[in-house]
Structures are given as structure tokens and as C-alpha cells.
Design a protein around this motif. Structure first.
Motif, PDB file in Angstrom:
ATOM      1  N   LYS A 518       0.936  -1.064   0.088  1.00  0.00           N
ATOM      2  CA  LYS A 518       0.119   0.165   0.070  1.00  0.00           C
ATOM      3  C   LYS A 518       0.933   1.191  -0.208  1.00  0.00           C
ATOM      4  O   LYS A 518       2.027   1.332   0.462  1.00  0.00           O
ATOM      5  CB  LYS A 518      -1.137   0.038   1.163  1.00  0.00           C
ATOM      6  N   VAL A 519       0.415   2.436  -0.450  1.00  0.00           N
ATOM      7  CA  VAL A 519       0.827   3.643  -0.363  1.00  0.00           C
ATOM      8  C   VAL A 519       0.259   4.373   0.696  1.00  0.00           C
ATOM      9  O   VAL A 519      -1.003   4.449   0.752  1.00  0.00           O
ATOM     10  CB  VAL A 519       0.764   4.552  -1.855  1.00  0.00           C
ATOM     11  N   VAL A 520       1.155   4.796   1.326  1.00  0.00           N
ATOM     12  CA  VAL A 520       0.540   5.635   2.742  1.00  0.00           C
ATOM     13  C   VAL A 520       0.918   7.068   2.987  1.00  0.00           C
ATOM     14  O   VAL A 520       1.817   7.418   2.479  1.00  0.00           O
ATOM     15  CB  VAL A 520       0.819   4.801   4.098  1.00  0.00           C
ATOM     16  N   LYS A 521       0.333   7.735   3.844  1.00  0.00           N
ATOM     17  CA  LYS A 521       0.529   8.916   4.224  1.00  0.00           C
ATOM     18  C   LYS A 521       1.307   8.607   5.667  1.00  0.00           C
ATOM     19  O   LYS A 521       1.012   7.646   6.481  1.00  0.00           O
ATOM     20  CB  LYS A 521      -0.533   9.767   4.639  1.00  0.00           C
ATOM     21  N   GLY A 522       2.414   9.472   5.996  1.00  0.00           N
ATOM     22  CA  GLY A 522       3.072   9.405   7.348  1.00  0.00           C
ATOM     23  C   GLY A 522       2.350   9.143   8.328  1.00  0.00           C
ATOM     24  O   GLY A 522       2.444   8.546   9.303  1.00  0.00           O
ATOM     25  N   ALA A 523       0.971  10.191   8.315  1.00  0.00           N
ATOM     26  CA  ALA A 523       0.084  10.264   9.476  1.00  0.00           C
ATOM     27  C   ALA A 523      -0.533   9.065   9.643  1.00  0.00           C
ATOM     28  O   ALA A 523      -0.777   8.699  11.009  1.00  0.00           O
ATOM     29  CB  ALA A 523      -1.050  11.368   9.113  1.00  0.00           C
ATOM     30  N   GLN A 524      -0.938   8.121   8.578  1.00  0.00           N
ATOM     31  CA  GLN A 524      -1.286   6.838   8.705  1.00  0.00           C
ATOM     32  C   GLN A 524      -0.412   5.892   9.610  1.00  0.00           C
ATOM     33  O   GLN A 524      -1.016   5.053  10.444  1.00  0.00           O
ATOM     34  CB  GLN A 524      -1.613   6.241   7.495  1.00  0.00           C
ATOM     35  N   ILE A 525       0.893   5.992   9.528  1.00  0.00           N
ATOM     36  CA  ILE A 525       1.803   5.164  10.335  1.00  0.00           C
ATOM     37  C   ILE A 525       1.577   5.828  11.801  1.00  0.00           C
ATOM     38  O   ILE A 525       1.816   4.806  12.734  1.00  0.00           O
ATOM     39  CB  ILE A 525       3.049   5.280   9.743  1.00  0.00           C
ATOM     40  N   GLU A 526       1.797   7.063  11.854  1.00  0.00           N
ATOM     41  CA  GLU A 526       1.850   7.728  13.348  1.00  0.00           C
ATOM     42  C   GLU A 526       0.344   6.980  13.897  1.00  0.00           C
ATOM     43  O   GLU A 526       0.519   6.591  15.124  1.00  0.00           O
ATOM     44  CB  GLU A 526       1.726   8.884  13.208  1.00  0.00           C
ATOM     45  N   GLU A 527      -0.720   7.230  13.224  1.00  0.00           N
ATOM     46  CA  GLU A 527      -1.846   6.863  13.883  1.00  0.00           C
ATOM     47  C   GLU A 527      -1.890   5.291  14.275  1.00  0.00           C
ATOM     48  O   GLU A 527      -2.475   4.880  15.344  1.00  0.00           O
ATOM     49  CB  GLU A 527      -3.117   7.146  13.070  1.00  0.00           C
TER      50      GLU A 527
END
Length: 622
Positions: A518-527
Motif C-alpha cells: 500500500k501507499v501510505v501517508k506518514g500520518a497513517q503510520i503515526e496513527e
């Protein structure tokens, strides 16, 4: 005397923090670790200022009476901490005034309307690479699904390459160029939900990489026999340096065919599995490689040389995995020894991260005429068949000599970069922080937890804290090189907060399961990390990703009372902390305001767990 000292230190700090010294070599200036550290001139300034400060302290102390010396030395110590190692309270990264982003930056780094309306599904890159004149010519067939009907498509191709033709359904399309962007005018109605293809014909002499892999382009080298030794390297600068594509990380093709025609005495090694080798009448050969998984643009590569090949089967978590190795003939024996670390890497990283993400495409190590890069299922290698980073230990602990840096670090990107891919390179920490941390996890797997911890702590000497780890969104501007060592130490710190190694391993494996391909935003990993740890990590990530200060655990002991707080930190910073109180372990919860607790002993000795990336200040000076 103290007034003069303060004045001098303040002036020196102004010099040290001047934007010119930070940016004069450019953001792609000389890197301290050879990959993506910070600027060498920055380090020299710091060394010189430290030397001058030591001289200043020494001269002051010569004139002081012994009774007063400790107090004065303490005052100078506090000044040095606050003026040199701990930046101003407002010192978050801002681009210098003269760093102006252009329309080209926006076109390259944002999801423009001309990109957003179509979803990329497939590429067939079909090219002729001619080492004799350093040219690449060919086509890229771009297949896509219409999300919302539109009539103009953005295709990226950087100068000096040119697009000569664009065709859809046997009709030539009109197009115009704006810098590194081509606007393709589609003639047919683009119906929502339907799939279409555009064939782009292009060619020319692509940009030559002058300092691979840090400057993007093609490397046109020769081996010791004088034969061509050619490779692509384009992370950051973009795949459109050498082939026309939708050059943004947010969209990946579901699969890809890479057809590369080369002189008959050479081989091309690209991503995925080799489907066929076709001999052409002009004594050239075309190598057809098929990638059956999604692939990011900069992960696509060509490697052209007089290679020799050997292979093995790794018995992994998902069954047998084909491991293929391509090296120059002169390096075969060295490679057979050094590449024994490849299955060792797979065993360690599968343990920590879960199954290798591309069993269908296999795993390859390919010798390249530069240090190396994480090209998907085709990891390039140029570390000289030595352990460490070109034979050196980046941690200065001795543990970095126990493994080949390129094999471990670049292969770790198969999980974090190639399977889990950041949407915007401003969030490249998702790739590099985990890639850096994987080095210590590899050591822990084979040499024990203490070895891994010593290594990651040793890399702190390479942290600069000049600008934030997160870059600037929508303009193709990555964060600082601290995404490596500081990022790795941030993750190591997070592990200390969790204080449960199996839970931590489960979170790492969960990331690779839940964000698989998947392509992710950094905020998704933080959350995700906040959710799975059960800890609100908002201020934690604000501190380590968005701020450049090292948080200070400030404390003092009076009798059986311990008073403490977090200082030099973002508002609301509340990271729990493990300390030792006269040798006894204790978890505490500092805030930005002072807290006082009672401890079991009088005048206790306080030590902070070294696994936390923090500074410590006993405010009594003891």
C-alpha cells in the motif's frame, strides 16, 4: 567576565545557526554517511565552535580561584548546553527565505488534477539502451482506469529527453511541453470505470548521474575489461529522468513489463522475473522482465553489464523464495562469500517484519557501479564486498563491522519503501527510519538484544538536528537526513515506551500485514502506532519528526523527593520515561510542568534508561 562569555557564546551561536551555513552547499550537498546524512560544512563549523568554546572555558578557569571554579564551570556548562546542543524553543524547520518553490516543483510533487482523474494499472516499458552513445529510445505503454472523465493527462519526462509521439487507439494525440511535464490531449471520450492505454514514444540522452545514487540519472561506467557497466539511479529526482511516467509516489501500476534491448555481449537485469531473452537480427538481445506486484516508479531499474549469475533457494515463511545474484565475472568468488548474508538477512527481517513481500517476483542482488539502492526485487549492490559501510562502522561500536550495510539496509526497504510506500517524499522517514532501525534488529537477531541496542545508540553521533525529519508536502521536498539515525533512535525509543518486546515485534509485523503493498501517508503510520501501542503518540511524533530539539529530562533530588519535568520540547510533550533510582527501575510520567514524587531513598542517584533519545540535566549541577 561572565557577561563577556555570554555575549561571545550568543554571537557564536548566531553564526552557527545562520541559514547560509545550513544551505550553502544545497540540500543535496555532501552527506555525512555517504547516503543521506547532513552537510559536511555543518559538522566542521560545530567542531570549530566546540574547540573555541573549550579554549574559552580553559582561559576563564586559569584566572579563577579553586573555590569558585566549579560554580563557573557549571554556569558555562549550562550555557553551552542551551546555546549549542539545544536549539531555540521555536526552532522548527522552515525553508530559508531564498528557497522559492516553483511551478515545476508543484507539478512534480503534487497530485494535480491532470493526474488525479486516472488510476494507473500497468506499464510496458520497451526501450533500447545504447551504451556507445549514451542514449535511450523506445516506448512506454501506459494503461489506466478512468476515475473521473477528463481530456488532459499529465506525463512526466525530464529534459533533455523528449516525447516525440503519443498515440491512443491508433490516433496521434496533440501534446505540449511545460518544463518536465507533457500535457497529453486525449481525443477519445474517457468513460468512468473503463480502461484505456496511451503509447508514449520518447528518446534522447538522459541526464548522467554525477554522484550516484545521491544525484539522479544514468551511470555509464565500464568494468575492468572495458565493457559497459550501466545502471539507473533516480530516487528523489524521479524516474522521469529516464522514462516517461506518472512520476508521483501516490499511484503505482499493479504490474509491469520491462523490455530492455542491449548489445548482444551484455545482459540487462531489471525487476521481477525474466520471462524471455530474444535475440535480434542486429546482434542485440532484448530482456523481458515481468513484475507481478505493484511497484513504485523509482524502484524500476536497469542494470546492464557482462554479468555472471548464481542462485539459491531460501526456505522462507511463505515457502521457497528464488534468490538470484548477478555480479561482474571478476567479482564472482567474492560475491559467493559476501552474498551468504542475503539469506541471513531474509531470516532476520522475516522474523521482525513478516514474510518477504515479493515472493512472486523473487529476490535479486545485482552489482552496480555505485553504492546501492533499494530497487524492488532487484536490489543494487556496490559496497565492495566488505562488511560495514564501505568497510567502516557507522556506529563506531564495532557492531557495524558484523554485517554488509548495503545488503541489510537496502534489502530492508523491500518491506519499508517497496511494499509500504510513502505517498509524498516529505514522509520518506517511513522508508528510512525503519530501514535504519532494521540494521539494529538484524544484529539483535544474530548477536543479542544488547548488540542491537549498542549499535543504534552508537549512531546518535551522526544526528545533526538541523531541520525536521518531515519535509514539505506537495513540492517533492524530502526531510532532513536525520530520518535515518534519528528516525531509527525514535523507533528504538518507542520500543522502550512499550517495554514489551513481543508486542513490539507484533506491531512491526502488523504494519507489514495491514499496509501490505500500500501507499501510505506518514500520518497513517503515526496513527497506527498510537493505536497498537495503546499510547497517544501525537506529541511524541511532533517532537521527533517535526521538531529539531532533543527533549531534556530536567530533575533535581532533595531528600527523598524527586522533582522533574520535560524541557526543550513541544507543548504538551508527555513521553513516559524509564529511570533508575539508586539502581531500582521506575517508570515515571514527566510533563512540561514540574512533578514531585517520593522515592525510597535519601539523595537518590538518578539515571535515565539510555534507550531513550533524550538529554538529561540535573538542575542542581550535581
Amino acid at each position: 567576565m561572565i557577561d563577556r562569555a555570554v555575549s561571545l557564546l550568543v554571537n557564536l551561536r548566531k553564526l552557527f545557526e545562520s541559514p547560509k551555513s545550513e544551505w550553502e552547499n544545497g540540500r543535496m550537498g555532501e552527506r555525512v554517511n555517504g547516503r543521506k546524512g547532513e552537510w559536511e560544512n555543518r559538522r566542521m563549523i560545530k567542531v570549530k565552535l566546540s574547540f573555541y568554546f573549550c579554549l574559552l572555558t580553559f582561559n576563564f578557569c586559569l584566572d579563577l580561584k579553586p573555590v569558585a571554579m566549579n560554580r563557573i564551570q557549571f554556569i558555562l556548562l549550562v550555557l553551552s548546553i542551551n546555546l549549542f546542543t539545544l536549539p531555540n524553543s521555536h526552532a522548527q524547520f522552515k525553508p530559508p527565505d531564498y528557497k522559492k518553490f516553483t511551478r515545476q516543483d508543484t507539478l512534480r510533487g503534487s497530485i494535480t488534477p491532470e493526474r488525479a482523474w486516472w488510476d494507473l494499472t500497468y506499464y510496458h516499458l520497451d526501450i533500447v539502451v545504447n551504451p556507445s552513445d549514451s542514449t535511450i529510445n523506445g516506448t512506454n505503454t501506459i494503461t489506466y482506469r478512468v476515475m473521473t472523465p477528463a481530456t488532459v493527462m499529465q506525463i512526466d519526462l525530464q529534459e533533455p529527453l523528449i516525447i516525440s509521439k503519443a498515440v491512443q487507439n491508433n490516433r496521434n494525440l496533440n501534446f505540449n511541453r511545460e518544463g518536465n511535464v507533457y500535457w497529453i490531449e486525449l481525443a477519445d471520450n474517457q468513460e468512468a470505470g473503463k480502461i484505456y492505454s496511451v503509447v508514449i514514444t520518447y528518446g534522447g540522452r538522459p541526464k548522467v548521474s554525477t554522484r550516484p545514487p545521491w544525484s539522479g540519472g544514468i551511470v555509464w561506467a565500464k568494468d575492468n575489461s572495458g565493457l559497459p557497466f550501466v545502471a539507473s539511479a533516480c530516487q528523489g529526482d524521479g524516474a522521469s529522468l529516464w522514462w516517461p511516467c506518472k512520476d508521483h509516489m501516490y499511484d503505482e501500476p499493479d504490474s509491469m513489463l520491462i523490455s530492455v534491448n542491449v548489445p548482444g555481449n551484455l545482459m540487462d537485469i531489471s525487476n521481477g522475473r525474466l520471462r524471455s531473452v530474444v535475440k535480434q537480427k542486429n546482434r542485440t538481445r532484448t530482456y523481458n522482465w515481468f513484475v507481478s506486484n505493484p511497484i513504485n516508479n523509482y524502484g524500476v531499474n536497469i542494470n546492464i553489464a557482462d554479468y555472471t549469475h548464481f542462485s539459491e533457494i531460501y526456505k522462507g515463511e511463505k515457502g521457497p523464495l528464488d534468490c538470484d545474484y548477478y555480479v561482474l565475472k571478476e567479482d564472482l568468488e567474492k560475491a559467493k562469500i559476501q552474498f551468504k548474508q542475503a539469506p541471513m538477512m531474509l531470516a532476520a527481517l522475516e522474523h521482525w517484519f513478516g514474510p518477504y513481500p515479493f515472493y512472486e517476483d523473487g529476490y535479486k542482488l545485482v552489482e552496480a557501479p555505485y553504492l546501492g539502492m533499494e530497487h524492488q526485487s532487484s536490489v543494487t549492490y556496490g559496497n565492495g564486498f566488505k562488511n560495514g559501510y564501505r568497510g567502516t562502522d557507522l556506529s563506531n561500536t564495532g557492531w557495524g563491522e558484523k554485517f554488509d550495510f548495503i545488503i541489510i539496509h537496502e534489502s530492508a526497504h523491500e518491506w519499508f519503501a517497496n511494499s509500504i510506500t510513502d505517498e509524498d517524499i516529505a514522509d520518506m522517514w517511513v522508508h528510512e527510519s525503519f530501514g535504519n532501525y532494521a540494521e539494529s534488529l538484524y544484529l539483535e537477531y544474530y548477536f543479542g538484544k544488547e548488540a542491537g541496542a549498542e549499535y543504534v545508540l552508537g549512531t546518535r553521533a551522526n544526528i545533526f538536528n538541523v531541520r525536521s525529519i518531515i519535509g514539505i508536502y506537495n513540492v517533492n521536498f524530502e526531510g532532513s537526513g536525520d530520518m535515518y539515525y534519528k528516525g531509527g533512535n525514535m523507533l528504538h525509543t518507542l520500543r522502550q515506551i512499550i517495554n514489551d518486546d513481543e508486542k513490539w515485534r507484533g506491531i512491526l509485523r502488523g504494519l507489514n500485514k495491514d499496509f501490505y503493498h500500500k501507499v501510505v501517508k506518514g500520518a497513517q503510520i503515526e496513527e497506527y502506532l498510537s493505536e497498537k501501542t495503546g499510547v497517544n503518540l501525537k506529541h511524541f511524533f511532533d517532537q521527533y519528526l517535526r521538531d529539531i530539539r532533543v527533549p531534556v529530562f530536567e530533575y533535581f533530588v532533595k531528600g527523598d523527593k524527586l522533582t522533574f519535568r520535560w524541557n526543550n520540547c513541544v507543548p504538551g510533550f508527555d513521553m513516559p520515561l524509564k529511570i533508575q533510582v539508586s539502581g531500582k527501575e521506575l517508570f515515571i510520567n514527566p510533563k512540561t510542568g514540574f512533578t514531585t514524587i517520593k522515592v525510597d531513598s535519601e539523595n537518590a542517584v538518578i539515571k535515565v534508561d539510555p534507550g531513550y533519545y533524550v538529554a538529561t540535566l540535573n538542575s542542581t549541577g550535581k
